[in-house]
Design an enzyme around this catalytic site. Structure first.
Site, PDB file in Angstrom:
ATOM      1  N   GLU A 131     -21.119  28.606   5.741  1.00  0.00           N
ATOM      2  CA  GLU A 131     -23.075  29.382   6.333  1.00  0.00           C
ATOM      3  C   GLU A 131     -23.807  28.184   5.183  1.00  0.00           C
ATOM      4  O   GLU A 131     -24.810  27.763   6.086  1.00  0.00           O
ATOM      5  CB  GLU A 131     -23.055  31.169   6.306  1.00  0.00           C
ATOM      6  CG  GLU A 131     -21.999  31.504   6.593  1.00  0.00           C
ATOM      7  CD  GLU A 131     -22.021  31.440   8.258  1.00  0.00           C
ATOM      8  OE1 GLU A 131     -23.190  30.655   9.016  1.00  0.00           O
ATOM      9  OE2 GLU A 131     -20.931  31.454   9.246  1.00  0.00           O
ATOM     10  N   HIS A 134     -24.086  24.545   6.868  1.00  0.00           N
ATOM     11  CA  HIS A 134     -25.348  24.730   7.834  1.00  0.00           C
ATOM     12  C   HIS A 134     -26.137  24.757   7.397  1.00  0.00           C
ATOM     13  O   HIS A 134     -27.536  23.965   7.737  1.00  0.00           O
ATOM     14  CB  HIS A 134     -25.178  26.432   9.170  1.00  0.00           C
ATOM     15  CG  HIS A 134     -24.228  26.340   9.894  1.00  0.00           C
ATOM     16  ND1 HIS A 134     -23.886  25.137  10.601  1.00  0.00           N
ATOM     17  CD2 HIS A 134     -22.602  27.128   9.331  1.00  0.00           C
ATOM     18  CE1 HIS A 134     -22.830  26.116  11.363  1.00  0.00           C
ATOM     19  NE2 HIS A 134     -22.388  26.344  11.244  1.00  0.00           N
ATOM     20  N   GLU A 199     -19.863  22.785  13.408  1.00  0.00           N
ATOM     21  CA  GLU A 199     -19.006  23.499  13.027  1.00  0.00           C
ATOM     22  C   GLU A 199     -18.321  22.826  11.890  1.00  0.00           C
ATOM     23  O   GLU A 199     -17.484  23.557  10.954  1.00  0.00           O
ATOM     24  CB  GLU A 199     -17.681  24.486  14.525  1.00  0.00           C
ATOM     25  CG  GLU A 199     -19.309  25.350  14.690  1.00  0.00           C
ATOM     26  CD  GLU A 199     -19.527  26.342  14.342  1.00  0.00           C
ATOM     27  OE1 GLU A 199     -19.418  26.910  12.724  1.00  0.00           O
ATOM     28  OE2 GLU A 199     -20.873  26.778  14.086  1.00  0.00           O
TER      29      GLU A 199
END
Length: 295
Positions: A131, A134, A199
């Site tokens: 995360e 990202h 991703e």
């Protein structure tokens, strides 16, 4: 590059809104939709993260309320060279995690209680590193804006069918039905175009930040099946939210915003041995911490 993606995303979703407006209200409806889209884009840019967190009833935690989890994220953020994000926990059995925020200085990461219970500490760290990947790759603005605007398109399409499709004109009624079917589908195509490649990038960044690609591969394997079996009320209400999560929820491979989990696991396994291990986050046990439990 993500600035270009964001501009293309906003243009595509604005065009979808204008098509809906024209379908239900002609040229006047298209103009109203354009004005509404401009306001929505501005509001969403500044508030998408708050909308997403409220959508999940996320609870912010700190070093006092969840010391081990919060400390883990802090250590990973330092490894990534990022400012400390806000940290949230979502009370649900569905195992998943997501990141949000318009930039690294205004980022937040969240994990569900189901994920914290299911995974080992090393796997949780690898997921949170994903995360933060990202955040470092500046994917979060695109992700959160897609979730909120695509959800709005679906809502407007259904609203238009209810109030704009019954005018006695068979052609107009049919156009309204097609708009309701095609607008959410088109929004999903926009999501998929932006989501799938990001991703892989976040997986690689997460492996580098945590220094443990094997743990991330193991976490993906554990939560992917459970995420499909365990109901997720947020996605049931707003399917566009599915693209926020580390694994897809409730979608077939054809419509998934993520690559196949097996392909992601294979890519992570190929990284093993080629990643320089990061320093292990210090353990901060506490009776209040969701991660403090016997294994």
């Amino acid at each position: 590059m993500n600035g270009f993606k964001t501009a293309m995303l906003l243009s595509a979703l604005t065009a979808l809104l204008m098509v809906l407006g024209y379908t239900f209200g002609g040229s006047g409806g298209a103009l109203i939709a354009l004005i509404a889209a401009a306001g929505m884009n501005f509001f969403t840019y500044w508030n998408a993260d708050k909308i997403v967190l409220r959508m999940h009833d996320a609870r912010e935690v700190d070093a006092a309320s969840a010391p081990e989890f919060y400390g883990m994220v802090a250590d990973l953020a330092r490894n990534a060279g990022l400012p400390m994000p806000k940290v949230y926990i979502v009370e649900t059995d569905a195992p998943n995690a997501f990141a949000t925020g318009r930039n690294p200085e205004n980022a937040a990461v969240a994990a569900t209680t189901g994920l914290l219970r299911m995974l080992s500490r090393e796997e949780v760290a690898a997921v949170m590193a994903h995360e933060l990947g990202h955040v470092r790759n500046r994917d979060t603005l695109v992700m959160t804006m897609v979730a909120t605007i695509a959800g709005a398109i679906s809502m407007i399409a259904n609203f238009g069918l209810l109030f704009g499709g019954n005018r006695g004109n068979g052609g107009h009624a049919m156009a309204g039905i097609l708009a309701v079917v095609m607008a959410p589908f088109a929004a999903m195509i926009v999501q998929m175009a932006i989501s799938r490649t990001r991703e892989y990038g976040a997986d690689r960044a997460g492996a580098e930040i945590s220094g443990n690609p094997a743990a991330l591969a193991s976490a993906l394997a554990k939560i992917s099946g459970a995420a499909q079996r365990i109901p997720n009320p947020v996605v049931e209400r707003n399917p566009a939210a599915a693209q926020l999560y580390i694994v897809p929820v409730g979608l077939s491979e054809l419509f998934s915003t993520h690559p196949k989990t097996e392909k992601r696991i294979a890519a992570l396994q190929a990284m093993q041995g080629g990643i320089t291990p990061a320093s292990a986050p210090a353990r901060r046990p506490s009776a209040l911490d969701p991660l403090n439990r016997n294994r």
